[in-house]
Design a protein around this motif. Structure first.
Motif, short mmCIF file in Angstrom:
data_model
loop_
_atom_site.label_atom_id
_atom_site.label_comp_id
_atom_site.label_asym_id
_atom_site.label_seq_id
_atom_site.Cartn_x
_atom_site.Cartn_y
_atom_site.Cartn_z
N UNK A 137 0.72 -1.22 -0.02
CA UNK A 137 0.03 0.09 0.08
C UNK A 137 0.77 1.10 -0.09
N UNK A 138 1.73 1.26 0.67
CA UNK A 138 2.97 2.31 0.62
C UNK A 138 3.46 2.62 -0.52
N UNK A 139 3.88 1.73 -1.14
CA UNK A 139 4.46 2.04 -2.54
C UNK A 139 3.64 2.39 -3.50
N UNK A 140 2.27 1.87 -3.29
CA UNK A 140 1.09 2.26 -4.19
C UNK A 140 1.03 3.88 -3.97
N UNK A 141 0.71 4.36 -2.95
CA UNK A 141 0.79 5.66 -2.67
C UNK A 141 1.64 6.45 -2.98
N UNK A 142 2.93 5.94 -2.94
CA UNK A 142 4.15 6.73 -3.44
C UNK A 142 4.10 6.81 -5.03
N UNK A 268 -0.81 12.43 2.59
CA UNK A 268 -1.56 12.07 4.04
C UNK A 268 -1.69 10.72 4.31
N UNK A 269 -2.19 9.90 3.33
CA UNK A 269 -2.42 8.43 3.22
C UNK A 269 -1.16 7.84 3.56
N UNK A 270 -0.04 8.23 2.81
CA UNK A 270 1.23 7.66 2.91
C UNK A 270 1.71 7.86 4.28
N UNK A 271 1.48 8.82 4.79
CA UNK A 271 2.19 8.89 6.31
C UNK A 271 1.26 8.09 7.26
N UNK A 272 0.12 7.89 7.00
CA UNK A 272 -0.91 7.17 7.93
C UNK A 272 -0.11 5.67 7.69
N UNK A 273 -0.11 5.06 6.55
CA UNK A 273 0.38 3.94 6.14
C UNK A 273 1.93 3.68 6.65
N UNK A 274 2.57 4.75 6.39
CA UNK A 274 4.08 4.78 7.15
C UNK A 274 4.10 4.38 8.55
N UNK A 275 3.21 5.26 9.26
CA UNK A 275 3.13 5.13 10.60
C UNK A 275 2.43 3.64 11.13
N UNK A 276 1.64 3.05 10.39
CA UNK A 276 1.27 1.79 10.62
C UNK A 276 2.42 0.70 10.34
N UNK A 277 3.06 1.04 9.41
CA UNK A 277 4.43 0.30 8.99
C UNK A 277 5.29 0.34 10.08
N UNK A 278 5.66 1.46 10.91
CA UNK A 278 6.38 1.34 12.01
C UNK A 278 5.84 0.82 13.14
N UNK A 279 4.38 0.98 13.21
CA UNK A 279 4.07 0.08 14.38
C UNK A 279 4.00 -1.26 14.42
N UNK A 280 4.27 -1.74 13.08
CA UNK A 280 3.98 -3.30 12.90
C UNK A 280 5.49 -3.62 13.17
N UNK A 281 6.45 -2.64 12.93
CA UNK A 281 7.95 -3.01 13.16
C UNK A 281 8.01 -2.97 14.62
N UNK A 282 7.15 -2.36 15.52
CA UNK A 282 7.24 -2.40 17.10
C UNK A 282 6.73 -3.79 17.43
N UNK A 283 5.77 -4.38 16.83
CA UNK A 283 5.17 -5.47 17.05
C UNK A 283 6.16 -6.60 16.53
#
Length: 451
Positions: A137-142, A268-283
Motif C-alpha cells: 500500500x505504501x509504494x502504491x501511494x508513493x 497524508x495517506x502515505x504518512x498514515x500507512x508509514x505510521x502503521x508500518x512503523x507500528x508493525x515494526x514495533x510489534x
C-alpha cells in the motif's frame, strides 16, 4: 486637413491593408491535457515508482516464502591423512589403570542427503507478513504521489510557457505596429514631412521591443524544454503550446478547513500507512521475545573407506533418517530488544509529527491559494478594464496623430501604456491559474486533471 496630414493618412491606410503573418508552429500543438497524459506514461519518476511497486510484490512473496518448507541438499567428502585418535580406559581390554589409544574412522568419508525445515509458529513471521502487505500500500501511494508531483510540475511549466507565448504575441503585435509607423515616418522624412528626431524615437522603441522579443523567444524555448523534461519527452522533439487552456475539473473553493480534505491527499495517506508500518515494526521486535517452533527432517547416506573406492557397489553404504521439532525460547539478549523497541517507537512518534506538520502545511496552502485566487480575480478584472481603457486611449491618440492634432510622443506613450496594461493582464492571468493549481494540489485533487 492640410496636404501633409492627407499624405500621412493615405500612407497609414495603405500599410494597414497588409498584415504580417503569425509565426507558424514548428511542431505539434500540445494541449495541457495531452501533456499530462503523455507525462503519465513517460515520466521517469513515475516509471521508477511503478518499479518500486513491483519490487514490493517480490518482497511480499519473499516474506511468504520464509514460512514455506525449506529443502536443502547436502554433500561432503572428507579425507583424513591422520585419523583422529582417542584414549579409552584399559579396562575394556583387561588392562585396568591404563588408557589405550584407539583410532576411530576411516581415511575417506563421503556423505550426502537432504534436510527439510518447516516453520510451525513464529509471531514475528506473522507480523512481518502483515508489514509486507502494508508495504504494498505504501509504494502504491508513493506512485500516486509521484504522479501528482508530475502533474503539478507539468501544469506549472505549461502555464508559464503559455504566459510567455502570450506575452510574446503582445510584444510582437506592438513591434509590428512600430515597424509600420517607422516605414511611414521614413517616407515622410524623405519627403520633408517628418523630423529626424521622430524617426529616431520610433527606431529606439522598436529596438527595445526587438530585444524583448528575443528574450521572450529564448525564455519560451527554455520553458518548453523544461516542460518536455517533466513530461519525459525527448528534448529534440519539436512541440508548440496551445493558444489557451483551462484547468478542467477544477474544484471550486468550497472549504478552508484542512481536516475536511486531508483524507483524500495521497501524502497524508502515505504518512498514515508509514505510521502503521512503523507500528508493525514495533510489534515485530516484540514478537521476537516469543518462542518459535519449527519441524525438521534429515536423511543422510554415508560411507567410509580405507581406499577411495566409493563407486564399488560391493562395499556398503549406510543411511540415517531423523525427524523432530525444535523449540527456541529467548531468555536474555542483553537488553538489545528493549532498545530496538524504543528506537522503533521513536519512528512512530516522528511520523505523527510529520502528520501534524502536513496538516499545518495543508491549511496554509489552502488559505494562501484561496487568498491568491480572490486577489487575482479582482486583479484580472481591473487589468481587463485597464487594457480596454488603454486601447481606447491608443485608438484616440492614433486618430488624432493621423489628423495632425497630437504629437508622436503622445502616440508612443499611449502605445507603451497599452503594452504595459496587456503585460500586467497577462501576468495576473498566470497568477490566477497558478493559484487554482495550488488550490487543487492543497485539496489533493491533482489526479482529476488527468482523468
Amino acid at each position: 486637413m492640410n496636404k501633409k496630414h492627407l499624405i500621412l493618412s493615405l500612407l497609414l491606410a495603405f500599410v494597414a491593408r497588409f498584415s504580417y503573418a503569425q509565426t507558424q508552429p514548428e511542431g505539434n500543438v500540445l494541449t495541457l491535457q495531452q501533456a499530462l497524459n503523455f507525462a503519465a506514461n513517460n515520466n521517469i519518476s513515475i516509471q521508477q515508482s511503478k518499479l518500486d511497486e513491483q519490487g514490493a510484490e517480490y518482497r511480499i512473496n519473499e516474506t511468504k516464502g520464509s514460512g514455506l518448507p525449506q529443502l536443502n541438499g547436502t554433500g561432503q567428502v572428507s579425507v583424513y591423512p591422520s585419523i583422529p585418535t582417542q584414549l579409552l580406559p584399559g579396562e575394556i581390554i583387561g588392562q585396568p589403570g591404563t588408557y589405550v589409544p584407539v583410532k576411530f574412522g576411516q581415511k575417506y568419508n563421503v556423505s550426502g542427503g537432504v534436510e527439510l525445515q518447516q516453520l510451525i509458529f513464529s509471531k514475528s513471521y506473522f507480523v512481518g507478513l502483515e508489514a509486507a502487505q502494508t508495504t504494498r500500500d505504501l509504494y502504491r501511494l508513493r506512485t500516486q504521489m509521484s504522479t501528482e508531483d508530475v502533474i503539478y510540475n507539468v501544469s506549472s511549466a505549461y502555464l508559464q510557457a503559455l504566459q510567455t507565448k502570450e506575452q510574446f504575441s503582445t510584444i510582437d503585435a506592438n513591434y509590428k505596429r512600430l515597424t509600420q509607423l517607422e516605414k511611414i515616418l521614413q517616407l515622410q522624412y524623405k519627403n520633408d514631412f517628418a523630423k529626424k528626431v521622430d524617426v529616431n524615437r520610433i527606431t529606439v522603441n522598436k529596438t527595445n521591443l526587438e530585444n524583448q522579443r528575443q528574450t521572450l523567444a529564448a525564455a519560451y524555448e527554455q520553458q518548453k524544454n523544461a516542460l518536455k523534461f517533466f513530461m519525459g519527452m525527448p528534448i529534440e522533439q519539436p512541440i508548440e503550446i496551445a493558444d489557451s487552456t483551462t484547468l478542467t475539473n477544477t474544484a471550486l473553493p468550497l472549504t478552508t478547513n484542512a481536516n475536511e480534505i486531508l483524507t483524500q491527499r495521497s501524502d497524508f495517506q502515505a504518512l498514515q500507512t508509514q505510521k502503521k508500518l512503523y507500528g508493525l515494526n514495533v510489534e515485530n521486535i516484540k514478537g521476537r521475545a516469543f518462542p518459535t517452533l519449527a519441524g525438521f527432517g534429515q536423511y543422510t547416506y554415508n560411507a567410509q573407506r580405507q581406499q577411495f573406492n566409493f563407486f564399488d557397489t560391493n562395499q556398503p553404504w549406510f543411511n540415517t533418517f531423523v525427524l523432530g521439532v525444535q523449540l527456541n525460547i529467548p531468555i536474555f539478549d542483553g537488553f538489545q530488544r528493549r532498545n530496538q523497541i524504543k528506537q522503533a517507537e521513536l519512528d512512530v512518534k516522528k511520523t505523527e509529527l510529520d502528520i501534524q506538520n502536513l496538516t499545518l502545511s495543508t491549511q496554509m496552502g489552502l488559505d494562501n491559494a484561496l487568498k491568491q485566487i480572490n486577489t487575482s480575480q479582482l486583479a484580472v478584472q481591473n487589468q481587463e478594464r485597464n487594457v480596454q481603457l488603454a486601447q481606447e486611449v491608443y485608438n484616440t491618440t492614433n486618430s488624432l496623430y493621423k489628423e495632425g492634432l497630437s504629437p508622436l510622443t503622445d502616440l508612443l506613450e499611449a502605445e507603451v501604456s497599452l503594452r504595459e496594461a496587456q503585460t500586467n493582464l497577462n501576468n495576473e492571468r498566470l497568477k490566477y491559474k497558478i493559484a487554482q493549481l495550488d488550490y487543487i494540489k492543497a485539496r489533493g485533487e491533482l489526479k482529476n486533471l488527468i482523468q
